[in-house]
Motif scaffolding. Structure first.
Motif: not given
Lengths: 394, 396
Positions: A171, A190, A192, A302, A323, A326
């Protein structure tokens, strides 16, 4: 491209196994080193080069790998053995260590991708002996809180981060934390994590609320960082407000004393159900039968469960930690709240339960859109290929 | 009267509760023997007998030791050994288990005692029949951990203890009530003896005219039950209001990582100090330089630290945990606020900061006077004497 995905264990955690599958299915050659606990079926692009743990098989393995390396690069072999036997771990451990190192040197990956930052200090000689690029994943506790309480660990990050050619951050938030330990922001990518396409393809069952009782669910192992004690405090507040609800926690592991203590309250107990870990399919159906998923955590990279709930069309309330923001935008595709505040959580649960059918549907659709755009399997695959290419070019 | 006191270890000099208790009983003409789990020769002034070692690592030494201890007990106290074996087997234990019970109790079994007293309820586990086997009375002390935490993971663990206990010492009314929900018969005789403070050794801290920049303190292990997350969140609100406080937490424990992360996450590293473990004198000194003492615990048996803070005349703000409600009189010797509610703690701290120094002085005086009146060593000693004497008289 030959990438060593190095976590130490074969098989590794769910998300690292997903990474291995994703990479190998996009044509990357993946090498796995470490200790094999169980046979795993991978496709033809994955090569498992496990080291036996002890006994004759270890000695035999050492002999074989030693001969191989002596033929290839005699000087490298003696340098490696010299470094390993200089340490005072004792003969048995040194032999194990050498057994772990030799196959890596013999198979020369293009990129050596270390999965856990904490392991950097365990085998620093890799940087010296292995002529390849190094990648490091920045994940959860390893970056977010362990080094705060462990100065030696923080020091090891400062020492070895400069030797890393590229960082994978789960994140933006964790990328920022890693910079504090000397990670070069220009080298951080980054990428994900992704949600299985299957979940995204499933139809959403838009439902009205379950009569009067709100069904709330949380999923994730028992650990203080998951903040279940805050969630249970929020539930007490709901009881005080005479709101009818049922809260299910699906969690692996032993129930901590703290949670047992809070649940010793008979009023509260009636509304709470603890379920131990279950397979993914059951988990999803458990989630689908809930009105909302809450994430009361104080720390996360995350949280995948939130992404999955969003993909499956379950409204989410998440704390703003790690995170999470996000993925969750407050009021648009879910609800985002401050950490450590049970009153606020209780208020938002009650608020969400009063959403109209229309506004709930809108939120759910927005959530699914976020997942499809930002957290798809394709995104993750492309992300890693680009990441590795940029390291090799660098 | 000869009293055997079973403890996990020899009390340190700073563990005032047991030290005063032993001193007091000895002074009134009783003989006190200490039975400890660990070998520890640090206290020459006490009569200590330690248990035979139990280790699973070295099988041969352990077996020889086992054999030696069983034979020794058989020769020295054959009747008691037989009685213990009988009682244990009546409880449904297998013969090897019964022998094991002889082994772990043999250091007690060979002594002649009037009363066998377990300083913690958990110490009585696996020793439920020891007192009966030696024809002694059995009594136990309730401490917070015994009743609040241990049964959570071990439901029903005290069933045999309750059956054999002649008298209970509780440090708060609440602990006994809780023990009754854990199966303690209501008719079991009991006596409440709270911890006590030697107020002569503690000065009243100076009440500063202005505490706009308060010095705040909590003392206690870094354990989940102390619930430091609540006080740390309260500090966040204080910081948001621009109050320049310092908050020191004295103690060590396994929650340091969790708590340090909370402090980091809330941006309070400049204001909150984890001071680690300190000895008793250092804690006393620290209290002299403190304005407000807070105790946010989920639960407490009684909490000696809060008593010491009141003896030092600090402004004490505590959670409404049952044990603490008996410790602090709300609005008189301090304040009791809803537990696990960081807003309530913050509001009360702000109220105290705004109080006039003369009003704070009143609270300080009240707190100190009450400690002197109700929690003094002399009373404690008398009560302990009474505790044991009445138990024996009842028997006669």
């Amino acid at each position: 491209m030959k990438v060593a995905v190095f976590s130490g264990n074969i098989p590794s955690t769910t998300f690292i196994e997903n990474l291995i599958r994703n990479l190998s299915s996009s044509g990357v050659k993946v090498l796995l080193f470490g200790k094999k606990f169980r046979e795993v079926k991978y496709n033809e692009n994955v090569e498992v080069l496990d080291t036996p743990d002890s006994g004759f098989s270890l000695l035999f393995f050492l002999a074989k790998e030693s001969v191989k390396l002596i033929f290839r690069d005699t000087r490298l072999y003696f340098r490696s053995a010299g470094i390993i036997f200089k340490s005072d771990r004792g003969l048995k451990n040194n032999l194990r260590e050498l057994g772990a190192l030799l196959p890596i040197l013999n198979n020369q990956p293009d990129i050596f991708h270390i999965q856990w930052a904490k392991t950097l200090q365990r085998n620093p000689y890799l940087f010296e002996l292995l002529k390849c690029r190094f990648a490091l994943s920045l994940r959860g506790a390893h970056i977010n809180y362990s080094p705060i309480n462990d100065p030696a660990l923080a020091e090891s990050y400062r020492k070895y981060f400069p030797a890393i050619d590229g960082f994978h951050a789960v994140s933006e938030a964790i990328a920022k934390e890693a910079v504090k330990y000397g990670a070069d922001i220009k080298k951080i990518n980054v990428i994900y994590s992704s949600v299985s396409e299957k979940i995204l393809k499933n139809e959403i069952a838009f439902k009205k609320n379950h009569g009067e009782e709100i069904r709330i669910i949380s999923i994730g192992r028992f650990h203080w960082k998951k903040g279940y004690h805050y969630a249970l405090d929020a539930m007490k507040i709901l009881i005080g407000k005479k709101i009818k609800f049922r809260y299910t926690i699906v969690a692996q592991g032993e129930i901590p004393e703290e949670i047992l203590f809070i649940l010793n309250d008979p009023d509260l107990k009636k509304h709470i159900e603890l379920k131990s870990g279950m397979d993914h399919e059951k988990l999803m159906s458990e989630m689908r039968s809930s009105d909302m998923l809450i994430l009361p955590s104080v720390e996360e990279g995350i949280a995948n469960v939130v992404l999955e709930a969003m993909a499956a069309g379950i409204p989410v309330i998440s704390t703003d930690c790690g995170g999470m923001k996000e993925a969750v935008s407050d009021g648009e595709n879910g609800i985002l709240i401050k950490v450590r505040d049970p009153e606020l959580l209780a208020e938002k649960i009650s608020e969400l339960s009063h959403y109209s059918y229309e506004s709930k549907s809108e939120m759910i659709l927005n959530a699914r859109k976020t997942i499809a755009e930002k957290f798809s399997e394709q995104n993750q695959k492309d992300g890693f290929i680009n990441f590795y290419n940029s390291i090799l070019k660098y | 009267m000869k009293i055997g006191l079973v403890l996990p270890d020899v009390p340190q000099y700073s563990e005032t509760f047991f030290n005063y208790k032993i001193k007091g009983l000895t002074a009134s003409g009783n003989e006190v023997m200490l039975f400890t789990g660990k070998k520890n020769t640090s206290r020459k002034d006490l009569n200590v007998i330690s248990a035979y070692p139990v280790s699973s690592s070295d099988v041969i030494t352990q077996s020889l030791m086992f054999l030696y201890v069983i034979l020794k007990t058989l020769l020295k106290s054959p009747k008691r050994m037989k009685k213990l074996l009988n009682l244990e087997s009546k409880d449904g234990k297998s013969f090897p288990e019964c022998l094991k019970s002889v082994y772990i109790n043999s250091h007690i079994l060979n002594e002649d005692l009037d009363v066998l007293h377990f300083g913690f309820t958990t110490m009585a586990l696996k020793r439920e029949n020891t007192a009966s086997a030696m024809n002694a009375k059995m009594s136990i002390s309730f401490r917070g951990y015994d009743i609040n935490i241990y049964p959570l993971k071990n439901p029903g663990c005290y069933r045999k203890v309750w059956e054999n206990t002649d008298k209970v010492h509780t440090i708060s009314d609440y602990l006994r009530v809780k023990a009754i929900t854990e199966g303690l018969p209501e008719k079991t005789p009991f006596m409440k003896i709270t911890p006590a403070i030697d107020i002569k050794n503690i000065c009243q801290a100076n009440i500063r005219e202005n505490i706009a920049e308060p010095r705040i303190l909590t003392v206690g292990r870094l354990n989940w039950i102390k619930n430091y997350e609540t006080s740390i969140s309260a500090m966040k609100l204080l910081a948001d209001k621009g109050i320049k406080f310092t908050y020191e937490i004295i103690g060590e424990g396994n929650e340091l990582e969790r708590l340090k992360f909370a402090v980091y996450q809330l941006g309070l590293e400049e204001r909150i100090i984890f001071a680690g473990k300190k000895d008793h004198d250092e804690v006393k000194d620290k209290m002299q330089n403190t304005d407000i003492y807070i105790q946010p615990s989920y639960e407490e048996g009684f909490c000696v630290s809060v008593l010491e803070a009141q003896a030092s005349g600090l402004m004490c703000i505590v959670s409404d945990a049952e044990g603490l409600r008996e410790n602090v009189i709300d609005g008189e010797t301090g304040w009791v606020v809803p537990g696990r509610n960081f807003r309530a703690f913050q509001e009360k701290i702000c109220e105290v900061i705004e109080m006039k120094a003369s009003d704070r002085k009143k609270i300080s005086d009240n707190a100190r006077a009450r400690v002197e009146r109700e929690f003094n060593i002399e009373d404690q000693n008398n009560k302990f004497r009474e505790f044991f004497e009445t138990m024996l008289n009842r028997a006669n």
